[in-house]
Write an enzyme that holds these catalytic residues in place. Structure first.
Site, mmCIF file in Angstrom:
data_model
loop_
_atom_site.group_PDB
_atom_site.id
_atom_site.type_symbol
_atom_site.label_atom_id
_atom_site.label_comp_id
_atom_site.label_asym_id
_atom_site.label_seq_id
_atom_site.Cartn_x
_atom_site.Cartn_y
_atom_site.Cartn_z
ATOM 1 N N GLU A 1 0.770 -1.263 0.132
ATOM 2 C CA GLU A 1 0.033 0.036 0.030
ATOM 3 C C GLU A 1 0.930 1.145 0.085
ATOM 4 O O GLU A 1 2.037 1.189 0.476
ATOM 5 C CB GLU A 1 -0.931 0.312 1.387
ATOM 6 N N LYS B 1 2.399 4.828 1.270
ATOM 7 C CA LYS B 1 2.508 5.055 2.572
ATOM 8 C C LYS B 1 2.369 6.608 2.635
ATOM 9 O O LYS B 1 2.952 7.557 2.133
ATOM 10 C CB LYS B 1 3.989 4.821 3.250
ATOM 11 N N ASP C 1 2.208 10.507 3.373
ATOM 12 C CA ASP C 1 2.910 11.379 4.283
ATOM 13 C C ASP C 1 1.992 12.489 4.621
ATOM 14 O O ASP C 1 1.918 13.591 3.826
ATOM 15 C CB ASP C 1 3.987 11.997 3.202
ATOM 16 N N TYR D 1 -6.448 3.001 6.784
ATOM 17 C CA TYR D 1 -5.803 1.799 6.115
ATOM 18 C C TYR D 1 -5.687 0.591 7.269
ATOM 19 O O TYR D 1 -5.314 -0.596 6.841
ATOM 20 C CB TYR D 1 -4.249 2.295 5.974
ATOM 21 N N LYS E 1 10.780 3.153 2.434
ATOM 22 C CA LYS E 1 10.997 4.240 2.170
ATOM 23 C C LYS E 1 11.576 4.429 0.766
ATOM 24 O O LYS E 1 12.351 3.775 0.593
ATOM 25 C CB LYS E 1 11.700 4.869 3.298
#
Length: 680
Positions: A121, A123, A125, A226, A314
């Site tokens: 999924e 991420k 920010d 989520y 990341k």
């Protein structure tokens, strides 16, 4: 902060050295957690923070006698604020362990369950939030806080457009989400705010902590949910996929593009996501990979800090080392002064970088940046080069002069901002960048006039204001003699300038670049029938009419004050008059309408998302074409609300006011009965 060369985990430390480093790292990590979670002012990259965090974890493992019971490795970073009521979370709100390369991630997958199914999924920010629903009604919206206790920001959360306040089922559910802004919404809001916000993440986090929910309501916030816990029916769900499906049924928005794959396909899936990340329209700093099977999650359990069944991957920017040879400044059209490092050329993301932003004096001080420093540079979002770390400091930390580098006016600091601003509206760099802004695609879209062309015209005294653009035709022959301006390019530029006279007033007014008066405010005015410059000038001279603007949802005191100041300024009035004489439209074009007007006398508002109308404004354009009026907020004058999944405060208010509500199916049936093609 200059990068400290710490010992590696393998280096032998004395007991005294270990305690000293543990104490120093603990203090440093707590400070950065405070800056990130409370002040929304991250001073180091996620990668650098994780390096510090992991170093502390390693030392505490080797020297457990020095591990503080309140060590930052044992708690989630806190965003608690003394001005909000505290709320005891009903589920542990933990953070994720970050990974920065595929090898590390795949190693975790192989150790966890190589044959298992995982979700991949986006991420998001933004700002973390936990929503608590009891019997289908939103009861509390709470920040992550310390992970155990959060700030109750329910009133602010209720203003977020796509958070449902009432669910279609009487169910109890506790769920986690991320509050964010799309890049488009952020740019538009930042435009009317004179560009004072650094990025969508900071603005989203700050908006959730507003003391006045009416102010939060003005911010274009959204949410993606989520994960969720259903206390009463938890055993019903065997997989994460089933939970997400249930959230969608309950009208919660979930991140798009989520896929479920076996561990062996995660590497390929990551590549697919990377190809999409620059096109999705909302801020993301990576991916979240979660084990799909709930029973396997339960078996793996948690550490005090994070779940063992999930990892964050990341998108860490590629960094290259270079040397700062000089520090210069950029002065934007709002007067904001941004220091820039001139660096030895380095290749990044396919381009040669010679300048990198330094943001502001606080950032320079924090990293210890000076001329001659060896630094690591990255492209943030693969767009803006920035100095991220200092490898070797320069001779001394650089200090920004207190005078504007362009016009030498003494700089100022605006309330609650760390940046320096030039207050002189006639500052050459401010004026020049104002002209560049006017010519941009999303403004007046003048073909042939990019940044370099505008700079040349300004520096060679052809154009000193946007109004001068319309006199440029008088210098056609002379301009064609200038280097880089042949007959073809001059013809294109003059044609683009002439074509701009056909732009609607909806574009003319925000393109002038007046503080607080961007596209959003312009649309709000036009919706209220204030659709010409003559009307705006008349209102600006009448205090009663100015105060009445506050009744328009989305317009606050700062916008009204901007009206008062902008349209009392003789220079601005002269500029507007020149633009009018040049042939620009000073009244909004009438909306094209059909011969039949079945929606005449009706005012429609829209909320939520739709399958047949993407973007949803297509539905409103259809209503306007057939005689209706589209409005951006629900009030007593609104006659109809078109509501789709994810509808929030607008739907609640419509119910309170007894406004007729249409879902997509009913709306399509209405169009069919009126013999209207929904695809028009």
């Amino acid at each position: 902060m200059a990068k400290k060369k710490t010992n590696s985990a393998e280096t032998v430390l004395t007991v005294k050295e270990a305690k000293a480093e543990i104490d120093k790292l603990s203090e440093e990590i707590r400070r950065h957690q405070y800056l990130y979670y409370v002040k929304n002012q991250a001073k180091i990259s996620d990668l650098e923070f994780d390096r510090l965090f992991r170093r502390l974890q390693d030392l505490e493992e080797k020297f457990p006698q020095f591990k503080d019971p309140a060590s930052p490795t044992l708690v989630v970073g806190s965003d608690l604020d003394k001005d909000f009521e505290k709320f005891q979370h009903k589920l542990p709100v933990l953070s994720l362990i970050n990974t920065y390369n595929e090898e590390e991630l795949l190693d975790w997958v192989n150790k966890t369950d190589p044959e298992g199914i995982y979700s991949v999924e986006w991420k998001i920010d933004g700002a973390s939030i936990v929503l608590y629903y009891e019997n289908g009604m939103l009861q509390n919206g709470v920040t992550r806080g310390s992970g155990g206790i959060g700030d109750d920001v329910t009133d602010n959360v209720k203003t977020i457009r796509n958070i449902p306040l009432r669910l279609p089922e009487s169910v109890t559910v506790h769920l986690r989400g991320e509050v964010f802004m799309t890049f488009k919404d952020f740019d538009e809001y930042n435009e009317i705010s004179s560009g004072k916000y650094a990025n969508p993440r900071n603005l989203s986090a700050g908006s959730i902590k507003q003391k006045n929910s009416a102010e939060t309501a003005k911010r274009p916030l959204r949410i993606f949910t989520y994960d969720a816990v259903f206390p009463e029916i938890s055993k019903k769900f065997k997989t994460h996929q089933e939970i997400l499906s249930k959230l969608e049924q309950l009208t919660f928005p979930v991140p798009p593009n989520t896929v479920f794959v076996t561990g062996s396909k995660i590497a390929k899936t990551i590549k697919d996501f990377k190809k999409k990340k620059d096109k999705i329209g909302f801020p993301t700093d990576g991916l979240v990979i979660k084990l799909n099977d709930v029973s396997k999650r339960d078996a793996l359990g948690y550490t005090s800090h994070s779940p063992r069944w999930a990892r964050a991957f990341k998108f860490d920017a590629v960094m290259k080392e270079s040397k700062i040879v000089d520090i210069t400044y950029a002065v934007g059209r709002t007067g904001k002064i941004t220091p820039r490092a001139e660096i030895e050329p380095v290749s990044l993301a396919g381009t040669t970088v010679t300048f990198a932003t330094l943001h502001n004096q606080d950032y320079i001080d924090e990293l210890g940046i000076g001329i001659g420093a060896v630094v690591r540079v990255a492209k943030r979002g693969e767009i803006i080069p920035a100095v991220e770390e200092v490898v070797t400091p320069g001779k001394e930390i650089f200090k920004i002069p207190d005078r504007c580098p362009s016009c030498k006016t003494k700089t100022i600091k605006k309330e609650n901002l760390v940046d320096l601003f030039c207050p002189n509206p006639d500052c050459p760099d401010r004026v020049k960048n104002g002209i560049i802004f006017y010519c941009q695609r999303k403004q007046m879209d003048i073909e042939g006039l990019g940044e370099k062309q505008v700079e040349f015209l300004y520096d060679h005294d052809y154009v000193k204001s946007v109004a001068d653009l319309y006199d440029l035709k008088d210098y056609k022959e002379k301009l064609m003699e200038e280097e880089g301006f042949g007959e073809k390019s001059v013809t294109i530029i003059l044609g683009g300038i002439e074509q701009s006279k056909q732009k609607d007033f909806r574009f003319v007014l925000p393109s002038v670049g007046l503080p607080e008066i961007g596209h959003k405010v312009t649309e709000l005015l036009i919706e209220q029938g204030i659709d010409s410059m003559d009307q705006i000038l008349s209102i600006s001279k009448d205090e009663t009419k100015l105060e009445a603007l506050l009744e328009i949802p989305g317009i606050g005191p700062s916008t009204v004050e901007a009206f008062r100041e902008n349209f009392a300024d003789k220079k601005i009035l002269k500029l507007l008059e020149r633009l009018k004489k040049s042939g620009l439209k000073m009244k909004a074009d009438p909306v094209k309408v059909a011969d039949r007007q079945p929606f005449a006398g009706q005012s429609w508002c829209v909320t939520g998302s739709f399958e047949n109308f993407q973007p949803r404004d297509k539905a409103m354009d259809l209503i306007a074409y057939y005689g209706g009026r589209k409005v951006s907020s629900v009030s007593s004058k609104t006659t109809h609300l078109l509501a789709g999944p994810g509808a929030g405060s607008k739907l609640e208010k419509a119910n309170e006011l007894g406004i007729e509500i249409y879902d997509e199916t009913r709306f399509l049936e209405l169009l069919k009965s009126l013999q209207i093609d929904p695809k028009i």
